[in-house]
Design a protein around this motif. Sequence first.
Motif, PDB file in Angstrom:
ATOM      1  N   PHE A  28      -7.921 -17.107  40.375  1.00  0.00           N
ATOM      2  CA  PHE A  28      -9.310 -16.852  40.002  1.00  0.00           C
ATOM      3  C   PHE A  28      -9.966 -15.934  41.039  1.00  0.00           C
ATOM      4  CE2 PHE A  28     -10.264 -20.968  37.364  1.00  0.00           C
ATOM      5  CZ  PHE A  28      -9.509 -20.438  36.331  1.00  0.00           C
ATOM      6  N   SER A  29      -9.200 -15.063  41.674  1.00  0.00           N
ATOM      7  CA  SER A  29      -9.752 -14.224  42.736  1.00  0.00           C
ATOM      8  C   SER A  29     -10.749 -13.210  42.184  1.00  0.00           C
ATOM      9  CB  SER A  29      -8.613 -13.486  43.460  1.00  0.00           C
ATOM     10  OG  SER A  29      -7.886 -12.669  42.556  1.00  0.00           O
ATOM     11  N   GLY A  30     -11.794 -12.942  42.965  1.00  0.00           N
ATOM     12  CA  GLY A  30     -12.784 -11.938  42.587  1.00  0.00           C
ATOM     13  C   GLY A  30     -13.406 -12.196  41.236  1.00  0.00           C
ATOM     14  N   ALA A  31     -13.690 -13.461  40.931  1.00  0.00           N
ATOM     15  CA  ALA A  31     -14.144 -13.828  39.587  1.00  0.00           C
ATOM     16  C   ALA A  31     -15.637 -14.127  39.522  1.00  0.00           C
ATOM     17  CB  ALA A  31     -13.347 -15.038  39.093  1.00  0.00           C
ATOM     18  N   PHE A  76       0.971 -21.858  43.384  1.00  0.00           N
ATOM     19  CA  PHE A  76       0.239 -20.647  43.757  1.00  0.00           C
ATOM     20  C   PHE A  76      -1.230 -20.861  43.434  1.00  0.00           C
ATOM     21  CE2 PHE A  76      -1.630 -16.518  43.109  1.00  0.00           C
ATOM     22  CZ  PHE A  76      -1.031 -15.701  44.040  1.00  0.00           C
ATOM     23  N   LEU A  77      -2.086 -20.704  44.445  1.00  0.00           N
ATOM     24  CA  LEU A  77      -3.528 -20.855  44.266  1.00  0.00           C
ATOM     25  C   LEU A  77      -4.230 -19.720  44.978  1.00  0.00           C
ATOM     26  CD1 LEU A  77      -6.130 -22.353  43.475  1.00  0.00           C
ATOM     27  CD2 LEU A  77      -5.877 -23.709  45.570  1.00  0.00           C
ATOM     28  N   ASN A  78      -4.990 -18.935  44.220  1.00  0.00           N
ATOM     29  CA  ASN A  78      -5.743 -17.825  44.793  1.00  0.00           C
ATOM     30  C   ASN A  78      -7.158 -17.838  44.231  1.00  0.00           C
ATOM     31  OD1 ASN A  78      -6.758 -15.460  45.823  1.00  0.00           O
ATOM     32  ND2 ASN A  78      -5.124 -14.137  45.058  1.00  0.00           N
ATOM     33  N   VAL A  79      -8.117 -18.206  45.059  1.00  0.00           N
ATOM     34  CA  VAL A  79      -9.535 -18.141  44.676  1.00  0.00           C
ATOM     35  C   VAL A  79     -10.285 -17.251  45.658  1.00  0.00           C
ATOM     36  CG1 VAL A  79      -9.585 -20.359  43.482  1.00  0.00           C
ATOM     37  CG2 VAL A  79     -10.031 -20.274  45.941  1.00  0.00           C
ATOM     38  N   SER A  80      -9.594 -16.273  46.231  1.00  0.00           N
ATOM     39  CA  SER A  80     -10.178 -15.391  47.237  1.00  0.00           C
ATOM     40  C   SER A  80     -11.252 -14.491  46.628  1.00  0.00           C
ATOM     41  CB  SER A  80      -9.088 -14.543  47.895  1.00  0.00           C
ATOM     42  OG  SER A  80      -8.460 -13.708  46.928  1.00  0.00           O
ATOM     43  N   PHE A  81     -12.088 -13.942  47.510  1.00  0.00           N
ATOM     44  CA  PHE A  81     -13.115 -12.959  47.134  1.00  0.00           C
ATOM     45  C   PHE A  81     -14.067 -13.512  46.067  1.00  0.00           C
ATOM     46  CE2 PHE A  81      -9.771 -10.397  49.006  1.00  0.00           C
ATOM     47  CZ  PHE A  81     -10.498  -9.583  49.879  1.00  0.00           C
ATOM     48  N   ASN A  82     -14.550 -14.707  46.307  1.00  0.00           N
ATOM     49  CA  ASN A  82     -15.635 -15.278  45.527  1.00  0.00           C
ATOM     50  C   ASN A  82     -16.756 -15.657  46.498  1.00  0.00           C
ATOM     51  OD1 ASN A  82     -14.860 -15.592  42.548  1.00  0.00           O
ATOM     52  ND2 ASN A  82     -13.001 -16.336  43.568  1.00  0.00           N
ATOM     53  N   SER A  83     -17.676 -16.478  46.063  1.00  0.00           N
ATOM     54  CA  SER A  83     -18.751 -16.958  46.945  1.00  0.00           C
ATOM     55  C   SER A  83     -18.705 -18.480  47.003  1.00  0.00           C
ATOM     56  CB  SER A  83     -20.115 -16.476  46.434  1.00  0.00           C
ATOM     57  OG  SER A  83     -20.179 -15.060  46.432  1.00  0.00           O
ATOM     58  N   LEU A  84     -17.505 -19.017  47.007  1.00  0.00           N
ATOM     59  CA  LEU A  84     -17.331 -20.462  47.058  1.00  0.00           C
ATOM     60  C   LEU A  84     -17.709 -20.994  48.432  1.00  0.00           C
ATOM     61  CD1 LEU A  84     -13.960 -20.524  45.125  1.00  0.00           C
ATOM     62  CD2 LEU A  84     -16.139 -21.442  44.299  1.00  0.00           C
ATOM     63  N   GLU A  85     -18.226 -22.190  48.468  1.00  0.00           N
ATOM     64  CA  GLU A  85     -18.713 -22.752  49.721  1.00  0.00           C
ATOM     65  C   GLU A  85     -18.352 -24.228  49.810  1.00  0.00           C
ATOM     66  OE1 GLU A  85     -23.262 -23.673  48.218  1.00  0.00           O
ATOM     67  OE2 GLU A  85     -22.782 -21.689  49.048  1.00  0.00           O
ATOM     68  N   GLY A  86     -18.786 -24.834  50.919  1.00  0.00           N
ATOM     69  CA  GLY A  86     -18.527 -26.249  51.109  1.00  0.00           C
ATOM     70  C   GLY A  86     -17.271 -26.508  51.916  1.00  0.00           C
ATOM     71  N   HIS A  87     -16.905 -27.764  52.021  1.00  0.00           N
ATOM     72  CA  HIS A  87     -15.740 -28.189  52.787  1.00  0.00           C
ATOM     73  C   HIS A  87     -14.520 -28.305  51.882  1.00  0.00           C
ATOM     74  CE1 HIS A  87     -18.898 -29.043  55.611  1.00  0.00           C
ATOM     75  NE2 HIS A  87     -18.040 -29.473  56.537  1.00  0.00           N
ATOM     76  N   ASP A 126      -4.344 -19.143  48.862  1.00  0.00           N
ATOM     77  CA  ASP A 126      -5.234 -18.114  49.375  1.00  0.00           C
ATOM     78  C   ASP A 126      -6.677 -18.485  49.049  1.00  0.00           C
ATOM     79  OD1 ASP A 126      -6.582 -15.877  50.190  1.00  0.00           O
ATOM     80  OD2 ASP A 126      -5.339 -14.439  49.094  1.00  0.00           O
ATOM     81  N   LEU A 127      -7.415 -18.894  50.080  1.00  0.00           N
ATOM     82  CA  LEU A 127      -8.833 -19.239  49.934  1.00  0.00           C
ATOM     83  C   LEU A 127      -9.692 -18.239  50.708  1.00  0.00           C
ATOM     84  CD1 LEU A 127      -8.608 -23.111  50.541  1.00  0.00           C
ATOM     85  CD2 LEU A 127      -8.316 -21.867  48.398  1.00  0.00           C
ATOM     86  N   SER A 128      -9.153 -17.072  50.994  1.00  0.00           N
ATOM     87  CA  SER A 128      -9.819 -16.110  51.875  1.00  0.00           C
ATOM     88  C   SER A 128     -11.054 -15.491  51.239  1.00  0.00           C
ATOM     89  CB  SER A 128      -8.829 -15.004  52.258  1.00  0.00           C
ATOM     90  OG  SER A 128      -8.432 -14.253  51.121  1.00  0.00           O
ATOM     91  N   SER A 129     -11.907 -14.934  52.120  1.00  0.00           N
ATOM     92  CA  SER A 129     -13.098 -14.186  51.713  1.00  0.00           C
ATOM     93  C   SER A 129     -14.016 -14.995  50.811  1.00  0.00           C
ATOM     94  CB  SER A 129     -12.701 -12.863  51.043  1.00  0.00           C
ATOM     95  OG  SER A 129     -11.959 -12.066  51.929  1.00  0.00           O
ATOM     96  N   ASN A 130     -14.391 -16.179  51.302  1.00  0.00           N
ATOM     97  CA  ASN A 130     -15.395 -17.023  50.668  1.00  0.00           C
ATOM     98  C   ASN A 130     -16.382 -17.474  51.740  1.00  0.00           C
ATOM     99  OD1 ASN A 130     -14.867 -17.642  47.652  1.00  0.00           O
ATOM    100  ND2 ASN A 130     -12.806 -17.734  48.549  1.00  0.00           N
TER     101      ASN A 130
END
Length: 999
Positions: free
Chosen positions: A497-500, A519-530, A544-548
Amino acid sequence: METFQFLWIICLLSGELICGGVAQLVHCNAAEREALLDLKMGLNDSWNRLSSWHGTNCCQWSGIACHNTTGAVLAVDLPNSSGRQPLGGEIRPSLAKLKSLKHLDLSGNNFTGKIPHFLSSLENLQYLNLSYAGFSGAIPPNLGNLSSLQFLDVSYWGLTVDNLEWVSGLLSLKYLAMNSVHLSKLGGEWIEPLNKLPLLSELHLEYCGLSGFSYSLPSLNFTSLKVLNLQGSLFKAKLPTWLANISSLVSVDIGNSMLTGRIPLGFGELPNLQSLKLNYNLKLSASCFQLFARSWKKIQILDLSINGLHGRLPTLLGNMTSLIHFDLHFNYIEGGIPSSIGKLSNLQYIDLYLNNLTGSLPDSIGQLRNLVELRLNSNLLQGSIPSSIGNLQRLTTLTLASNKLNGTLPDSIGLLSELSSLDVSLNKLTGVISEAHFRRLGKLEKIDLSENSFILNVSSNWVPPFQVIFLQMGSCHLGPSFPSWLRSQKQVQVLDFSGAGISGSIPKWFWDMTSILAFLNVSFNSLEGHIPNPFNVTSYANVDLSSNQFKGPIPLPNVFLLDLSNNQFSGSIPENIGQVMSMLSFLSLSGNELTGAIPVSIGEISLDVLDLSKNNLAGSIPSSIGNCSSLTVLDLQKNNLSGGIPNSIGQITGLQTLHLSNNQLSGKIPSSLQNLSKLETLDFGNNMLTGNLPRWIGEDFPRLRILSLRSNKFSGELPLALSNLSSLQILDLAENQLNGSIPANLSNLKAMTQQQNVNHYLLYGTLSEHHNYQENIYVTINGLELRYTRTLSLLTSIDMSGNNLSGELPEAITKLVGLEVLNLSRNHISGQIPKSISELRQLLSLDLSGNRLSGPIPQSISSLTFLGNLNVSNNNLSGIIPSTNQMSTFNASSFAGNPGLCGDPLTVKCSNDSNNGGDNYPDGGGKADQADNGNGFIDKWFYMSIGVGFAAGLLLPYLVFAMKRSWGGVYFAFVDGTAYRLSSEKMKAATRRRNRGAR
């Protein structure tokens, strides 16, 4: 032919056999019964497959068949084809006592030794199957005595043949298989003995090491040959023309055999040909393909994939009305898909992946109602996806990825109730995707919509009809909230779900369904929290949880890849990371707010890539890091690390990238680092390192591309050995205490003597198509610190500014004709600027300011049409400033502090007797009126050079630099970012080509 079929055909048609398990009216011969019992004694039967072999009537034993009147044993059928424990041991000579034996099948077992010679005495044998039975050594030539033999299969990689002449004695042979038998010693002499078998119908010689053909045969006796399989040979030759004269051929497979040349035209005239597989030959041409399409009315299977074929699909493709399987993938087929393809009503499989097809998808493709698989990915197709594709009700696989398709995704796709795989990624598709697109897709297991501009618009309570395994929607707009419909999916293993455009927290229910994720990629979103610590995924997962905007302590799932870069994680790296993440190969925690020390246990992980850059880590680099023997990338730049560089880093002999810049490291460069012979990047800039530059830097790093030691306290002279770095493209020694002269032999830096035209993306630690460590370096140009990534391999730069270098500027440095940035400012360099400076035609930035240079600025410098930044201020230069071409755009600060200079843009006017003025005019006159009062704007050479500049495509940067010189560096950085956006599609397509074998 299956053994079971063969045996029971004999049972039913010959009227001779009474088969085991059927009520018997006769008893077997006592002598033959004893022979069978002796055979059993020699066998290892751990699964008691021969448990029925007892009693007086052997005709009732399993695997035995007898004559229905005499009771003679006619068949011994003991294959291992159902995964049971194979028979072993030896075949005793007592088998030869079964003189009436017609059928012997020992295939799939695990016997020892050679094929028994006594089998040649079974003169009534018609069927002999010894394939993969464990026998080894040479096949006994006396098998050629079996003149009644119709079926022979001796396939097995442990067998060899030095001569095939014995085969010519098998005059009744119809079926011959010798797959994987070593026939490499035969050269091209294998065909003549086989040509003497007039009844031969099937010939299987797969992966036998055949290495040649006989191109002339006295006569062609293959009048019955229907099936020819020579797959996996080593021919390295063209197909013989006589092969196309075997009119009986129905199926031909010579794939993966290194064939060259053209397919003989006669193949197009074979009247019975139904299957032709010539795939994976690389140099095989089918330029006559257009002619073949006219004749191949009966062909059902056509596989010419991976052959280097050029040309177009035949316009008469629709004539091949029997075609079922059509595979031309990985060739150079160009042009459009002909609309006549709609006539192929029997077609079930199309694979045209990885060609150069253009144009749009014809609407007639919707007429292929029997189509099961359609693969058109990695081409240049444009236009929209026709709505008629919804007519393909049997379609299971639709792959249109990596094209230039535009428009919307037709909702008729929702009618494809058999569809299991849908991939339209890496296109230019737009528009809204609604529930209608999925309404009947209950069998869908793979969805890849990534790298398009879709907007998913479904209701909050939507429950998809499918249960997908692969779900990839990167770059599609799914937000702003986390997709609630995902909760219904219980089988997802790959999720992107990257850049979604998703913001907010990841709901708790999601972490309850991740246990099967690989495989999990949610990078380049505005996700927050712990993030739950740990969360449950498979041990081989890529995460990949980068760029959030995630916060809190870093989670430690036991995964293969973990990218948490560019978030807001804080706290220290847990001391037990080495024990908790034992499977980890790629770890990036870059760009967070981590503090504390690097834990000693990091040395217990078999990492390929470790990136802890851009944090607030302190303390020393643990020596245990030398235990990470698999590391290719170690990036610790931009932290607060102190102490010396550990000697143990020299133990990581596979290291390619080493970034330790922008820390507080001190001491000397340890000599142990000379063991890192594979190093391509050495970046120690902005520390407090001391000592001389080691000579071995130029001797032991043959692959070094980037050497940055700027802003340290290095002293001494430049080692002459630096000239050995033939791969070096960036040399940055600025802001040190180096002295002595610039070695003339720097002209031997081979990578700088040529223009870098090809962008080799410097990616290290590649783990998947989406996860690489991207090489990067900071380069200072015109006072701006710019970070290069995607265009890094195109840059060539030397920066020795801010040292105590003296002597003259060696003319030899102008041999580095690929050089783009040269900064020697703030040294003590004397002498004149070489006239040959004009050889540096790729130069973008030249800074020679703050030295002791004298004499004129060479007129030839005006020919550097790429030059965007020039600074020669604060020297002793004299004479008229060249004013043609882009030289007229530099402001006064570029020339200030040179009392002897005159002319624009300085306010000092030039007199007629200005010193060295003659050097500044093409005609040598040296008079100001010849240059129109020093401006030079009416000189005819100016207009010619402007024309050349336009032709070179330099108008945009020329105008930008003319407006403001400091914008030059910003322009370079813009190019680097733009290159990423323009090249991402091609880069991913290239990765798919490297993995072309996978579907």
